[in-house]
Design an enzyme around this catalytic site. Structure first.
Site, mmCIF file in Angstrom:
data_model
loop_
_atom_site.group_PDB
_atom_site.id
_atom_site.type_symbol
_atom_site.label_atom_id
_atom_site.label_comp_id
_atom_site.label_asym_id
_atom_site.label_seq_id
_atom_site.Cartn_x
_atom_site.Cartn_y
_atom_site.Cartn_z
ATOM 1 N N HIS A 115 0.850 -1.188 0.000
ATOM 2 C CA HIS A 115 0.000 0.000 0.000
ATOM 3 C C HIS A 115 0.886 1.239 0.000
ATOM 4 C CE1 HIS A 115 0.633 -0.951 4.347
ATOM 5 N NE2 HIS A 115 0.994 0.313 4.340
HETATM 6 C C1 T46 Z 1 2.848 0.723 6.897
HETATM 7 C C2 T46 Z 1 3.669 -0.493 7.060
HETATM 8 C C3 T46 Z 1 5.134 -0.191 7.172
HETATM 9 C C4 T46 Z 1 -4.060 -1.153 13.686
HETATM 10 O O1 T46 Z 1 -5.132 -1.426 14.243
HETATM 11 N N1 T46 Z 1 -3.364 -0.026 14.045
HETATM 12 C C5 T46 Z 1 -2.180 0.308 13.469
HETATM 13 O O2 T46 Z 1 -1.601 1.333 13.849
HETATM 14 C C6 T46 Z 1 -1.667 -0.532 12.429
HETATM 15 C C7 T46 Z 1 -0.354 -0.173 11.742
HETATM 16 C C8 T46 Z 1 -2.375 -1.632 12.070
HETATM 17 N N2 T46 Z 1 -3.554 -1.947 12.684
HETATM 18 C C9 T46 Z 1 -4.247 -3.155 12.299
HETATM 19 C C10 T46 Z 1 -4.870 -3.128 10.907
HETATM 20 C C11 T46 Z 1 -4.769 -4.553 10.446
HETATM 21 O O3 T46 Z 1 -5.903 -5.262 10.869
HETATM 22 O O4 T46 Z 1 -3.316 -4.236 12.275
HETATM 23 C C12 T46 Z 1 -3.550 -5.096 11.185
HETATM 24 C C13 T46 Z 1 -2.309 -5.237 10.310
HETATM 25 O O5 T46 Z 1 -2.073 -3.991 9.633
HETATM 26 P P1 T46 Z 1 -1.570 -3.919 8.114
HETATM 27 O O6 T46 Z 1 -2.107 -5.068 7.366
HETATM 28 O O7 T46 Z 1 -1.897 -2.561 7.599
HETATM 29 O O8 T46 Z 1 0.011 -4.083 8.312
HETATM 30 P P2 T46 Z 1 1.163 -3.935 7.222
HETATM 31 O O9 T46 Z 1 2.352 -4.600 7.779
HETATM 32 O O10 T46 Z 1 0.720 -4.349 5.876
HETATM 33 O O11 T46 Z 1 1.446 -2.332 7.134
HETATM 34 C C14 T46 Z 1 1.894 -1.622 8.264
HETATM 35 C C15 T46 Z 1 1.117 -0.305 8.404
HETATM 36 O O12 T46 Z 1 -0.286 -0.588 8.409
HETATM 37 C C16 T46 Z 1 1.418 0.658 7.296
HETATM 38 O O13 T46 Z 1 0.932 1.933 7.629
HETATM 39 O O14 T46 Z 1 3.295 1.697 6.313
HETATM 40 O O15 T46 Z 1 3.286 -1.332 8.147
#
Ligand code: T46
Length: 134
Positions: free
Chosen positions: A49
């Site tokens: 993303h």
């Molecule tokens: C990014 C990269 C480097 C939350 O509830 N709060 C939070 O602050 C975050 C970051 C995530 N979440 C929840 C949302 C999803 O259900 O945790 C789960 C995993 O998040 P996500 O799939 O977005 O994780 P990544 O590793 O794909 O991305 C993350 C960050 O979301 C993003 O902003 O830049 O790490």
């Protein structure tokens, strides 16, 4: 594309190392959120993303991982394998994190609280948004 890397000052002594990160000092924005990922499975790729406004610093404080950054023109990858080094990842940058070592802890300092509306999770939409700004 130019990847902005940080080398943080280590306050080392005979007891070991310590790194201090303060907003608007070592970190170029006010820190409104901290999160970290660990126990990442073998072969897992995360991210996929970009963000509309969010600024972040990524630091692999234990173990190692790689980060792919794509600004719509170029793609670069960077290895994060030192707790004293970080990279800046700003808006309009597609990111993917991969090659996590089993012991990797990836720490992220973020300029905003979590907001799903700030994410662009579709690569074509990401390209459209950056093309509009070129
Ligand atoms: C990014 C990269 C480097 C939350 O509830 N709060 C939070 O602050 C975050 C970051 C995530 N979440 C929840 C949302 C999803 O259900 O945790 C789960 C995993 O998040 P996500 O799939 O977005 O994780 P990544 O590793 O794909 O991305 C993350 C960050 O979301 C993003 O902003 O830049 O790490």
């Amino acid at each position: 594309m130019e990847i902005v890397k940080y080398s943080f000052q280590e306050h080392g002594d005979e007891r070991g190392q310590l790194i201090a990160l303060e907003e608007s000092k070592e970190i170029p924005f006010a820190i409104r959120r901290v999160y970290y990922m660990y126990d990442t499975g073998e072969g897992v790729r995360r991210g996929f993303h970009s963000h509309r406004t969010l600024e972040q610093i990524l630091i692999c404080i234990h173990g190692s991982c790689r980060v792919l950054l794509d600004d719509g023109r170029e793609r670069e990858t960077v290895l994060l394998d030192k707790p004293c080094e970080g990279i800046y990842v700003g808006p309009d940058t597609w990111r993917e994190m991969y090659d996590f070592s089993p012991d990797a802890v990836l720490l992220v300092l973020a300029s905003q609280v979590y907001d799903e509306n700030d994410y662009i999770r579709d690569y074509e939409k990401f390209m459209e948004s950056v093309r509009d700004k070129m």
